[in-house]
Design an enzyme around this catalytic site. Structure first.
Site, PDB file in Angstrom:
ATOM      1  N   HIS A 185      73.607  93.313  29.245  1.00 12.25           N
ATOM      2  CA  HIS A 185      72.807  92.777  30.089  1.00 12.25           C
ATOM      3  C   HIS A 185      73.498  92.102  31.170  1.00 12.25           C
ATOM      4  O   HIS A 185      73.441  92.012  32.288  1.00 12.25           O
ATOM      5  CB  HIS A 185      71.485  91.728  29.453  1.00 12.25           C
ATOM      6  CG  HIS A 185      70.550  91.110  30.390  1.00 12.25           C
ATOM      7  ND1 HIS A 185      69.813  92.069  31.450  1.00 12.25           N
ATOM      8  CD2 HIS A 185      71.081  89.532  31.095  1.00 12.25           C
ATOM      9  CE1 HIS A 185      69.612  90.743  32.389  1.00 12.25           C
ATOM     10  NE2 HIS A 185      70.175  89.493  31.599  1.00 12.25           N
ATOM     11  N   CYS A 480      81.520 111.961  34.705  1.00 13.18           N
ATOM     12  CA  CYS A 480      79.920 111.444  34.553  1.00 13.18           C
ATOM     13  C   CYS A 480      80.733 109.789  33.474  1.00 13.18           C
ATOM     14  O   CYS A 480      79.285 109.521  33.181  1.00 13.18           O
ATOM     15  CB  CYS A 480      78.285 112.208  34.431  1.00 13.18           C
ATOM     16  SG  CYS A 480      78.646 112.367  33.117  1.00 13.18           S
TER      17      CYS A 480
HETATM   18  C1  PEP Z   1      79.354 110.052  28.145  1.00 11.15           C
HETATM   19  O1  PEP Z   1      79.083 109.835  26.937  1.00 11.15           O
HETATM   20  O2  PEP Z   1      80.414 109.723  28.915  1.00 11.15           O
HETATM   21  C2  PEP Z   1      77.823 110.095  29.188  1.00 11.15           C
HETATM   22  C3  PEP Z   1      77.756 109.320  30.763  1.00 11.15           C
HETATM   23  O3  PEP Z   1      76.182 109.899  28.261  1.00 11.15           O
HETATM   24  P1  PEP Z   1      75.640 108.546  28.052  1.00 11.15           P
HETATM   25  O4  PEP Z   1      77.051 107.257  28.400  1.00 11.15           O
HETATM   26  O5  PEP Z   1      74.565 108.099  28.650  1.00 11.15           O
HETATM   27  O6  PEP Z   1      76.108 108.643  26.247  1.00 11.15           O
END
Ligand code: PEP
Ligand code: MG
Length: 555
Positions: A185, A480
């Site tokens: 947070h 991502c």
């Molecule tokens: C990841 O695992 O890199 C991802 C982008 O998904 P999350 O962080 O939501 O698991």
């Protein structure tokens, strides 16, 4: 005294330390009550309801992201499971404060054990518990100074939403906490406020109150009683850094014009404005499970479609990649109940779970199809095999969804990316989970965090493998995971063949500037140099030799 933590919100903050200590006493073990059980339950319920009401009221006052967090916290305070537990414990003879204390321990363990975003909500839960117990005992909750002569460095073990909701940049120069991680947070609020922050900083609460502290939210360094000349130098460098970063504008591209669309990772409608303000070119990861974390029932098709439509509308002409529900493990969802699993991260999570709940899947895919936009792309999390990718693609295409992809976040998927790519239109690499699974290192466990370092050459190899397969197939490969938010690593990822980068909105300006300062050839050389080394630290240093523009930007 110098301390070292993890920088999670960049910049230099300095000022007197305000050390927040929470001193709500633990109700004695086995404490009982004298009156009627019903009265005791009434007392406990009234305290829970009042705390929920106060949190909600603070949320209304704070607005924005803090409002959502506080409202979620208010829901936690009245969670039906928790309420039942408190009542049962009182029926067994425990006094209300002790019953609340024990019921929260159980709830906290479940949350902390789930790791990830939810695990980091455990501090929120401690805060609610303390507030309820303080109310039952009639003692005051420790608070923050309403007005201070100058902005202070707020030091705490961890910070809860109620502590920070009403703070402003004018009051707080920096946050320093002993606990927490990049998704805690404190980190979320600090980034949203634009206040430098250092988390996971052992010894922070030992800083004597009132002494001057300088926190570097980039390096994670915390200096106690720094020389004034050092503060002036650090602040000067930071101001220059910010000006240089802000001067890079427009679509993401390398110095020689190779386009790399820079996209935002979002978890709900409230994050869209920040993504637009940071000039994101679209959304590379919409974490839909965050829309519904606190729901006991699956969200309606209309509710979902509204949220997805808002995302598409926020980026006219830009792509919006929506990820289907990634429930289980670090993101448990009440409406996709989790069986007890010895290793939830290796259990039925992501696409596996989605597949087992056809009604939930049907609704989410229908909501996505209802948006009816060519710019909406849909992808599945936690795909391990080509068979899973094929199944997902068929389900999406059967509903008329125009563009289907899968995440590469399990090593098997990276190793056989060429097979997974056959049925889909694109892939997106989730380096957070890819690192977790490649190194068998829990992504939220501090003691194994070195193995989670995205500069690990083995992780870079897996990314390279998936990106080359995508390039051979002539299909896009985005990134991502959090790694894309590191300006140096972002260049390396482009050098490895990433076609888009998606990250939290706050990271976009620095990544944009870093990329614009280097050619594609430099990015490729940096990537080769990093992969030629054997440790994460060596890989980082080797890559930076080919990325001289980063130093000029102070990155
Ligand atoms: C990841 O695992 O890199 C991802 C982008 O998904 P999350 O962080 O939501 O698991
Ligand atoms: Mg993931």
């Amino acid at each position: 005294m110098n301390l070292r933590g993890v920088g999670v919100s960049p910049g230099i903050g300095h000022g007197p330390a305000y050390v927040l200590t929470v001193s709500v006493p633990e109700p004695p073990e086995g404490a009982t009550y004298t009156g009627e059980a019903d009265e005791e339950k009434e007392r406990a319920m009234a305290a829970l309801t009042r705390v929920a009401g106060e949190l909600e009221a603070r949320g209304n006052q704070a607005g924005g992201e803090a409002e959502e967090i506080l409202k979620a916290q208010a829901l936690m305070a009245e969670d039906p499971g928790l309420v039942v537990k408190v009542r049962t414990l009182i029926d067994r003879g425990l006094a209300a404060p002790r019953a609340v204390f024990e019921a929260f321990i159980k709830y906290r363990d479940v949350l902390a054990g789930s790791g990830g975003y939810l695990g980091e909500r455990a501090a929120d839960l401690d805060d609610i518990r303390n507030r309820v117990i303080a109310l039952l005992y009639g003692v005051a909750m420790p608070g923050l100074p309403a007005a201070a002569a100058e902005p202070y460095v707020l030091v705490a073990r961890d910070l809860a939403p109620a502590d920070t909701a009403l703070l402003s940049r004018a009051q707080v120069a920096a946050f320093v906490t002993e606990e927490g991680g990049p998704t805690s947070h404190t980190a979320i609020v600090a980034r949203a406020m634009g206040v430098p922050a250092v988390v996971a900083c052992p010894g922070a609460t030992g800083i004597p109150p009132g002494v001057r502290v300088m926190a570097d939210g980039t390096s994670g360094d915390v200096r106690v009683e720094p020389a004034e000349s050092d503060v002036a130098e650090a602040v000067g460098a930071d101001t220059a850094r910010q000006a240089a970063i802000a001067s890079a504008r427009g679509p993401g591209r390398t110095a020689d014009g190779h386009p790399v669309p820079l996209l935002a990772n979002v978890g709900g409608p409230s994050e869209l404005d920040a993504a637009v303000a940071a000039e994101a070119e679209g959304i590379g990861l919409y974490r839909t499970e965050f829309l519904f974390l606190d729901r006991a029932e699956p969200p309606s098709v209309e509710d979902q479609a509204r949220a997805y439509r808002a995302a598409v509308a926020a980026f006219p002409g830009g792509k919006v990649v929506v990820r289907t529900l990634d429930g289980g493990a670090d993101k448990p969802l009440a409406f996709l109940p989790t069986p007890a699993e010895p290793n939830p991260a290796l259990g039925e999570r992501g696409l596996r779970r989605f597949r087992r709940f056809p009604a939930v899947m049907e609704e989410q895919l229908s909501a996505l199809a209802a948006v009816g936009s060519e710019d909406l792309q849909v992808m599945a999390p936690m795909v391990a095999t080509a068979e899973e990718a094929g199944w997902f693609a068929r389900e999406c295409r059967a509903r008329g969804l125009p563009s289907v992809g899968v995440m590469i976040e399990i090593p098997s998927a990276a190793l056989r990316a060429r097979d997974l790519l056959v049925p889909v239109d694109f892939v997106s690499i989730g380096t957070n989970d890819l690192a977790q699974y490649a190194f068998a290192a829990d992504r939220q466990l501090g003691v194994v965090s070195a193995l989670q370092d995205p500069w690990q050459p083995a992780l870079l190899d897996l990314v390279a493998m998936a990106a080359s397969a995508a390039s051979e197939a002539g299909k896009p490969c985005g990134i991502c995971g959090e790694s894309a938010a590191d300006p140096a690593l972002a260049c390396v990822l482009v050098g490895l063949g990433a076609s888009t980068l998606s990250m939290g909105a706050g990271a976009l300006p620095a990544v944009r500037a870093g990329l614009a300062a280097h050619t594609l050839a430099q990015c490729r050389m940096a990537a080769d140099a990093a992969r030629a080394r054997t440790t994460a630290a060596e890989a980082r240093a080797a890559a930076r030799v080919h990325l001289p523009g980063l130093g000029r930007l102070g990155l």
